[in-house]
Design a protein around this motif. Structure first.
Motif, PDB file in Angstrom:
ATOM      1  N   ASN A   1      -1.630 -13.002   2.145  1.00  0.00           N
ATOM      2  CA  ASN A   1      -0.379 -12.816   2.880  1.00  0.00           C
ATOM      3  C   ASN A   1      -0.125 -11.378   3.290  1.00  0.00           C
ATOM      4  O   ASN A   1       0.962 -11.060   3.782  1.00  0.00           O
ATOM      5  CB  ASN A   1       0.807 -13.306   2.033  1.00  0.00           C
ATOM      6  CG  ASN A   1       0.929 -12.543   0.727  1.00  0.00           C
ATOM      7  OD1 ASN A   1       0.001 -11.831   0.336  1.00  0.00           O
ATOM      8  ND2 ASN A   1       2.067 -12.671   0.051  1.00  0.00           N
ATOM      9  N   ALA A   2      -1.089 -10.489   3.095  1.00  0.00           N
ATOM     10  CA  ALA A   2      -0.823  -9.086   3.409  1.00  0.00           C
ATOM     11  C   ALA A   2      -2.130  -8.311   3.489  1.00  0.00           C
ATOM     12  O   ALA A   2      -3.155  -8.732   2.942  1.00  0.00           O
ATOM     13  CB  ALA A   2       0.090  -8.462   2.342  1.00  0.00           C
ATOM     14  N   VAL A   3      -2.062  -7.174   4.168  1.00  0.00           N
ATOM     15  CA  VAL A   3      -3.177  -6.231   4.244  1.00  0.00           C
ATOM     16  C   VAL A   3      -2.631  -4.851   3.902  1.00  0.00           C
ATOM     17  O   VAL A   3      -1.714  -4.349   4.579  1.00  0.00           O
ATOM     18  CB  VAL A   3      -3.822  -6.204   5.644  1.00  0.00           C
ATOM     19  CG1 VAL A   3      -4.944  -5.171   5.669  1.00  0.00           C
ATOM     20  CG2 VAL A   3      -4.353  -7.577   6.025  1.00  0.00           C
ATOM     21  N   ALA A   4      -3.145  -4.249   2.847  1.00  0.00           N
ATOM     22  CA  ALA A   4      -2.717  -2.905   2.431  1.00  0.00           C
ATOM     23  C   ALA A   4      -3.784  -1.896   2.838  1.00  0.00           C
ATOM     24  O   ALA A   4      -4.979  -2.131   2.638  1.00  0.00           O
ATOM     25  CB  ALA A   4      -2.492  -2.859   0.919  1.00  0.00           C
ATOM     26  N   THR A   5      -3.352  -0.806   3.419  1.00  0.00           N
ATOM     27  CA  THR A   5      -4.277   0.237   3.867  1.00  0.00           C
ATOM     28  C   THR A   5      -3.993   1.524   3.115  1.00  0.00           C
ATOM     29  O   THR A   5      -2.834   1.961   3.022  1.00  0.00           O
ATOM     30  CB  THR A   5      -4.131   0.481   5.379  1.00  0.00           C
ATOM     31  OG1 THR A   5      -4.419  -0.740   6.070  1.00  0.00           O
ATOM     32  CG2 THR A   5      -5.108   1.549   5.849  1.00  0.00           C
TER      33      THR A   5
ATOM     34  N   GLY B   1       0.849  -1.184   0.000  1.00  0.00           N
ATOM     35  CA  GLY B   1       0.000   0.000   0.000  1.00  0.00           C
ATOM     36  C   GLY B   1       0.885   1.234   0.000  1.00  0.00           C
ATOM     37  O   GLY B   1       1.852   1.337  -0.756  1.00  0.00           O
TER      38      GLY B   1
ATOM     39  N   ILE C   1      -0.808  -4.474  -4.920  1.00  0.00           N
ATOM     40  CA  ILE C   1      -2.078  -3.851  -4.559  1.00  0.00           C
ATOM     41  C   ILE C   1      -2.011  -2.367  -4.899  1.00  0.00           C
ATOM     42  O   ILE C   1      -1.197  -1.625  -4.335  1.00  0.00           O
ATOM     43  CB  ILE C   1      -2.382  -4.053  -3.066  1.00  0.00           C
ATOM     44  CG1 ILE C   1      -2.422  -5.558  -2.746  1.00  0.00           C
ATOM     45  CG2 ILE C   1      -3.708  -3.411  -2.700  1.00  0.00           C
ATOM     46  CD1 ILE C   1      -2.637  -5.866  -1.287  1.00  0.00           C
TER      47      ILE C   1
ATOM     48  N   SER D   1      -8.999  -0.738   3.675  1.00  0.00           N
ATOM     49  CA  SER D   1      -8.092  -1.854   3.917  1.00  0.00           C
ATOM     50  C   SER D   1      -8.414  -2.960   2.920  1.00  0.00           C
ATOM     51  O   SER D   1      -9.555  -3.418   2.833  1.00  0.00           O
ATOM     52  CB  SER D   1      -8.232  -2.384   5.350  1.00  0.00           C
ATOM     53  OG  SER D   1      -7.822  -1.400   6.278  1.00  0.00           O
ATOM     54  N   ILE D   2      -7.391  -3.381   2.176  1.00  0.00           N
ATOM     55  CA  ILE D   2      -7.544  -4.438   1.173  1.00  0.00           C
ATOM     56  C   ILE D   2      -6.792  -5.660   1.668  1.00  0.00           C
ATOM     57  O   ILE D   2      -5.566  -5.613   1.865  1.00  0.00           O
ATOM     58  CB  ILE D   2      -7.017  -3.972  -0.193  1.00  0.00           C
ATOM     59  CG1 ILE D   2      -7.806  -2.742  -0.660  1.00  0.00           C
ATOM     60  CG2 ILE D   2      -7.120  -5.089  -1.222  1.00  0.00           C
ATOM     61  CD1 ILE D   2      -7.271  -2.107  -1.910  1.00  0.00           C
ATOM     62  N   HIS D   3      -7.521  -6.734   1.883  1.00  0.00           N
ATOM     63  CA  HIS D   3      -6.951  -7.939   2.488  1.00  0.00           C
ATOM     64  C   HIS D   3      -6.613  -8.953   1.407  1.00  0.00           C
ATOM     65  O   HIS D   3      -7.415  -9.233   0.520  1.00  0.00           O
ATOM     66  CB  HIS D   3      -7.942  -8.553   3.482  1.00  0.00           C
ATOM     67  CG  HIS D   3      -8.206  -7.698   4.681  1.00  0.00           C
ATOM     68  ND1 HIS D   3      -7.775  -8.012   5.946  1.00  0.00           N
ATOM     69  CD2 HIS D   3      -8.847  -6.505   4.810  1.00  0.00           C
ATOM     70  CE1 HIS D   3      -8.139  -7.077   6.800  1.00  0.00           C
ATOM     71  NE2 HIS D   3      -8.801  -6.150   6.133  1.00  0.00           N
ATOM     72  N   ARG D   4      -5.409  -9.489   1.518  1.00  0.00           N
ATOM     73  CA  ARG D   4      -4.980 -10.593   0.676  1.00  0.00           C
ATOM     74  C   ARG D   4      -4.487 -11.712   1.575  1.00  0.00           C
ATOM     75  O   ARG D   4      -4.361 -11.533   2.785  1.00  0.00           O
ATOM     76  CB  ARG D   4      -3.869 -10.143  -0.298  1.00  0.00           C
ATOM     77  CG  ARG D   4      -4.358  -9.162  -1.354  1.00  0.00           C
ATOM     78  CD  ARG D   4      -5.376  -9.820  -2.281  1.00  0.00           C
ATOM     79  NE  ARG D   4      -5.872  -8.919  -3.312  1.00  0.00           N
ATOM     80  CZ  ARG D   4      -6.983  -8.207  -3.221  1.00  0.00           C
ATOM     81  NH1 ARG D   4      -7.733  -8.307  -2.129  1.00  0.00           N
ATOM     82  NH2 ARG D   4      -7.379  -7.435  -4.196  1.00  0.00           N
TER      83      ARG D   4
END
Length: 518
Positions: free
Chosen positions: A341-345, A13, A297, A336-339
């Motif tokens: 292996n990761a969360v991008a805000t 992010g 992302i 917040s975008i959840h994947r």
């Protein structure tokens, strides 16, 4: 021989983490091995780096080079680590100065011929390096202007791997045909990106005083706006003039906006102080609206509109699922975008402007026009904008078509210009900011309802809210709507220089809360 070390940046992010790039030279079969949780594109750097170094005239030794990206638990992706890996390998082989390499953060992709190619996301990466205490970064020459937007950071722009190696003390010559270039000047990067920007003037709007008034209130208080009316009434014209009424961005906000554009592949040429304006097409998907991507992302239209305006023209034409993804950002100001292996805000504090026709044919409520839409069709059409989303919109207004008589009257009297309206907005916002000193909020729309009614002591009380209290009792406004009417009433009071909202301010705010269909 000790391990050579330099640094790069891993982005998730807008957040960036410093990555130590370590290289160790051992007496084994020639190979470049990359460890530390690289993705497929980063794992391929072993072949790009060796070919680039050979063709750039600074070949790596025919021995085994082990490259570690630390911390190993942090996901790393993309080709932006190429330059750091190549420089660390050259330092491990003794071709460049180790101390010089260790003091610089390197960002850039390598071509097979040794050129350093530009990458997306340089600005947030340099910001992350600066916040981590690093003051020297080496980037592709094409990204040097963008990187120079970060204050107090020395930016070194290089066009080839050979230039980078020579800067670090290597004794190499650029091969014939591989020409570098002077890095862009810092002065060019510091120039204001608003030069030549044409701002639509509010004076171009003929008539529609009520809509202009609503636009002024929206700008002064940071309120969301819903404009309903037939085609040609001027909804898009009004929405496009809202950014011109907003104050200039401060440095932090401008850097955040530029960072979001950089992540989106829109490299900024300078630091723009004007609020952004995003108007996605109604065929946009949910991922295009809020952001997404399986490997990298990226921010969508809503994050890119942070500190500015997100305009959804023909809002009922958007899929309901796309509109409803905005409900949570409108409350929290973040996405917040959840994947796996990761969360991008991403930040998402924007002003939402919705525009809609009253029905599919657009003629409902228009004088001397025949609407062919059945009542059920009209309800279903506007019902695509869900009630929970509309409940988060403070101002709702019917925008009628202007008549010939109104057009003549508009030409005879003076209309408020964008400069005059912006001055009124600045005065109102200054009054709100002074009232909110000591709190994390600066505009009326950001104030939480419980705080207004409690510790803030900003509830008008008494007879001022009598009409609003009755609307709450009848169920025509929700508790969220009740609080939002009070916020809009404070904005109306600030515009008029009143110390506290009165019954007339609350009444007008309540009127603006309800869409008026003719």
């Amino acid at each position: 021989m000790p391990v050579a070390r330099t640094r790069s940046v891993a982005l998730l992010g807008l957040a960036g983490s410093i990555v130590d790039v370590e290289a160790d030279l051992s007496s084994q079969l020639p190979n470049v091995v990359i460890i530390g949780l690289p993705d497929a594109a980063l794992a391929e750097a072993r072949d790009r780096v060796r070919s680039a170094a050979t063709n750039a005239g600074c070949p790596l030794p025919n021995r085994r080079l082990t490259v570690n990206l630390s911390p190993a638990s942090l996901p790393k992706h993309g080709s932006g680590f190429d330059l750091a890996i190549a420089i660390a390998c050259l330092a491990a082989s003794g071709g460049v100065d180790r101390a010089s390499v260790e003091s610089v953060v390197h960002l850039g992709e390598l071509g097979l011929d040794g050129r350093v190619r530009p990458i997306d996301g340089v600005l947030p990466a340099v910001l992350a390096a600066a916040r981590a205490g690093h003051r020297t970064v080496m980037v592709p020459a094409a990204n040097a202007d963008e990187a120079s937007l970060v204050p107090d950071v020395r930016v070194i722009g290089v066009a080839t791997l050979t230039e980078a190696a020579v800067w670090h003390g290597g004794r190499y010559e650029v091969p014939e045909g591989l020409l570098g270039g002077d890095p862009p000047s810092v002065a060019a990067a510091e120039a204001d990106d608003d030069a030549g920007l044409t701002v639509p003037d509010l004076a171009d709007v003929a008539g529609n005083e009520a809509a202009v008034r609503a636009l002024l209130v929206a700008a002064a208080g940071g309120h969301h706006l819903f404009l309903e009316g037939p085609p040609g009434a001027g909804k898009t014209m009004l929405a496009s003039r809202l950014p011109g009424l907003l104050p200039d961005l401060d440095t932090d906000a401008a850097l955040e906006v530029a960072s979001l554009n950089s992540l989106s592949g829109r490299a900024p040429k300078g630091l723009s102080r004007r609020p952004p304006f995003e108007a996605p097409h109604h065929t946009s998907s949910a991922a295009a609206m809020v952001g997404g991507g399986s490997r990298v992302i990226r921010p969508g239209a809503a994050p890119r509109a942070s500190h500015g305006v997100l305009f959804l023209d023909e809002a009922p034409e958007f899929p309901s699922s796309v509109l409803d993804v905005l409900r949570q950002p409108l409350e929290s100001g973040t996405i917040s975008i959840h994947r796996a292996n990761a969360v991008a805000t991403f930040p998402a504090r924007f002003q939402l402007v919705l525009a809609a026709n009253p029905c599919p044919c657009g003629q409902h409520g228009v004088r001397d026009a025949d609407c062919t839409c059945a009542p059920s069709v009209r309800r279903r059409y506007l019902g695509r904008i869900s009630g929970p989303l509309l409940d988060r919109v403070d101002l709702r207004l019917w925008v009628p078509r202007i008549t010939a008589a109104e057009l003549r009257m508009a030409g005879e009297r003076r209309t408020m210009t964008t400069a005059e309206a912006r001055a009124a907005v600045l005065r109102a916002r200054a009054a709100a900011a002074e009232r909110l000193i000591g709190t994390p909020w600066r505009v009326n729309a950001d104030m939480p309802g419980p705080w207004i009614r409690g510790a803030g002591g900003l509830h008008p009380g008494g007879t001022a809210t009598a009409a609003l209290d009755r609307a709450l009792e009848r169920g025509s406004v929700t508790m969220r709507g009740y609080d939002r009417v009070i916020k809009a009433a404070w904005t109306l009071a600030d515009l008029e220089g009143a110390g506290r909202p009165g019954a007339d301010h609350v009444g007008e705010a309540l009127f603006l809360r309800k869409a008026v269909a003719q």
